[in-house]
Design a protein around this motif. Structure first.
Motif, short mmCIF file in Angstrom:
data_model
loop_
_atom_site.label_atom_id
_atom_site.label_comp_id
_atom_site.label_asym_id
_atom_site.label_seq_id
_atom_site.Cartn_x
_atom_site.Cartn_y
_atom_site.Cartn_z
N ALA A 26 0.82 -1.21 0.00
CA ALA A 26 0.00 0.00 0.00
C ALA A 26 0.85 1.26 0.00
CB ALA A 26 -0.94 0.00 1.21
N LEU A 70 -8.16 -0.24 -2.55
CA LEU A 70 -9.41 -0.88 -2.14
C LEU A 70 -9.33 -2.40 -2.25
CD1 LEU A 70 -12.05 1.57 -3.68
CD2 LEU A 70 -11.51 1.25 -1.26
N ILE A 102 -7.55 -3.55 0.82
CA ILE A 102 -8.48 -3.53 1.96
C ILE A 102 -9.45 -4.71 1.87
CG2 ILE A 102 -10.37 -2.25 3.01
CD1 ILE A 102 -8.96 0.32 2.26
N CYS A 150 -10.04 -7.67 4.61
CA CYS A 150 -11.36 -7.93 5.17
C CYS A 150 -11.79 -9.38 4.95
CB CYS A 150 -12.39 -6.98 4.57
SG CYS A 150 -12.17 -5.25 5.03
N LEU A 155 -11.33 -0.54 10.96
CA LEU A 155 -12.07 -0.06 9.78
C LEU A 155 -12.62 1.34 10.01
CD1 LEU A 155 -14.03 -3.30 8.76
CD2 LEU A 155 -12.03 -2.31 7.64
N GLY A 187 -9.76 3.74 9.87
CA GLY A 187 -9.37 4.03 8.50
C GLY A 187 -10.31 4.99 7.82
N THR A 226 -5.35 2.24 4.39
CA THR A 226 -5.06 0.86 4.01
C THR A 226 -3.96 0.28 4.88
OG1 THR A 226 -5.68 1.38 1.73
CG2 THR A 226 -4.43 -0.64 2.09
N ILE A 247 -5.47 -0.49 8.28
CA ILE A 247 -6.37 -1.66 8.23
C ILE A 247 -5.58 -2.96 8.10
CG2 ILE A 247 -8.13 -2.77 6.81
CD1 ILE A 247 -9.26 0.02 6.27
N CYS A 248 -4.48 -2.94 7.36
CA CYS A 248 -3.64 -4.14 7.26
C CYS A 248 -3.05 -4.50 8.61
CB CYS A 248 -2.53 -3.92 6.23
SG CYS A 248 -3.12 -3.83 4.52
#
Length: 365
Positions: A29, A39, A42, A46, A66, A69, A130, A133-134
């Motif tokens: 990312a 996206l 992400i 998810c 989430l 983010g 991103t 979220i990772c």
């Protein structure tokens, strides 16, 4: 054959493998601002969390990442509008301009908001979201206690702080669920301000107390305890660590600055890494600890870790050979290449190679 059969049984994957996979996605990312590719990363995170998370409390923390983010993207776009929407380009709307003193060097509040400025804030915020979220995916998938058991012995001096840092947010999610359920059963005042205070204070207090209790329990069991070492050994280990870190700093500077001599870059960085590893090995010998039922590293762990590294390498290649894909223009619609789709597919396929998590005794409660 026995190891192959064991690899597919329901069990918790080695936490280091999940972190290597998530770090690979986060590094990927960082090499792009393409919204479609971000996206997709992400989406991979998810889907992996949805398919392979366990029933433990830390697995519920992913939704908090989430929301974090999403907040990052909204705040990034908001500040692009607040601190001047940009000069030049296609103006979308105009807000009243608030003048600032001359010493602000041309900054202004509000004013004309251009398409390019909004897209820049959106792409940049999405990239940071991103990465967050990772990291959240790794925190939701990896068992923090088993992760600490896999840390090199030399790093157990910071074990208590590490446990508190990586368990506050998972415990926060679990505390929120339990406190909310308890307050629903009790009833009482449901006003917004009072209800928020009655919810936040117990949640924060409970999550911090649980993290501190875990750190205290680890300290009681001897985490971070060192065996007897002479003053000379401690000075030697400390000196090697300082020299290694200094060499790494010089090597990184030399690698970034193209005007420095060649020997200051990669060679100095390699020397620093070797010296630091030698110092860590020497410090680790002083840590006397045993390991009960060490986490196995089987072929699913290797596949998961390798898939994350492959995604990072693929997006790095895209950022150098498909620049229009990795860094799309702000004046045209972003595109995505087949190679980028393949990279995202490898990340998802690698995560799905992990065995399903073990169901806790007692029904997963």
């Amino acid at each position: 054959m026995r190891r192959l059969a064991l690899a597919r049984l329901q069990r918790d994957l080695h936490p280091v493998a999940w972190w290597l996979w998530a770090v690979g996605l986060a590094v990927a990312a960082s090499f792009t601002t393409d919204p479609w590719l971000l996206l997709m990363l992400i989406g991979v995170a998810c889907l992996a969390v949805s398919a392979r998370r366990s029933a433990q409390p830390w697995a519920d923390s992913f939704r908090l990442y989430l929301w974090l983010g999403l907040s990052i993207v909204v705040i990034r776009v908001f500040f692009r509008i607040l601190v001047g929407g940009g000069d030049g380009g296609r103006v979308l709307f105009t807000l009243p301009t608030i003048p600032l003193p001359h010493w602000t060097l041309g900054l202004r509040l509000l004013g004309s908001v251009t398409q390019e400025s909004l897209l820049f804030g959106l792409y940049d915020g999405l990239r940071l979201a991103t990465i967050v979220i990772c990291v959240g995916a790794a925190n939701a998938l990896a068992n923090p206690k088993r992760l600490l058991r896999s840390v090199p012995p030399a790093l157990y001096e910071i074990g208590s702080a590490l446990v508190v840092a990586i368990t506050v947010l998972p415990h926060l999610a679990d505390s929120f669920r339990r406190v909310r359920a308890a307050q629903t059963l009790r009833g009482g005042d449901g006003g917004r301000v009072r209800g928020l205070r009655r919810l936040l204070v117990p949640v924060l207090e409970d999550s911090l107390e649980r993290s501190l209790a875990l750190a205290a329990g680890m300290d009681t069991r001897g985490y971070g305890r060192t065996a007897g070492a002479t003053a000379r050994e401690r000075r030697t280990t400390g000196g090697l660590m300082v020299l290694g870190l200094c060499a790494i700093c010089v090597g990184v500077y030399g690698a970034l600055d193209q005007t420095t001599p060649a020997w200051i870059g990669s060679p100095m960085l390699a020397v620093g890494v070797v010296v630091s590893l030698a110092a860590m090995r020497g410090a680790g010998r002083r840590v006397g600890r045993t390991r009960y039922r060490p986490a196995p590293w089987l072929w699913p762990e290797g596949v998961v870790a390798a898939s994350g590294a492959t995604v990072a390498a693929a997006v790095w290649w895209i950022s150098h050979h498909q620049i229009a894909i990795a860094y799309p223009s702000l004046t045209v619609a972003p595109a995505v290449s087949g190679f980028a789709l393949l990279a995202a597919g490898i990340g998802l396929a690698g995560a799905l190679c992990a065995p399903r998590p073990a169901v806790p005794r007692g029904g997963g409660g």
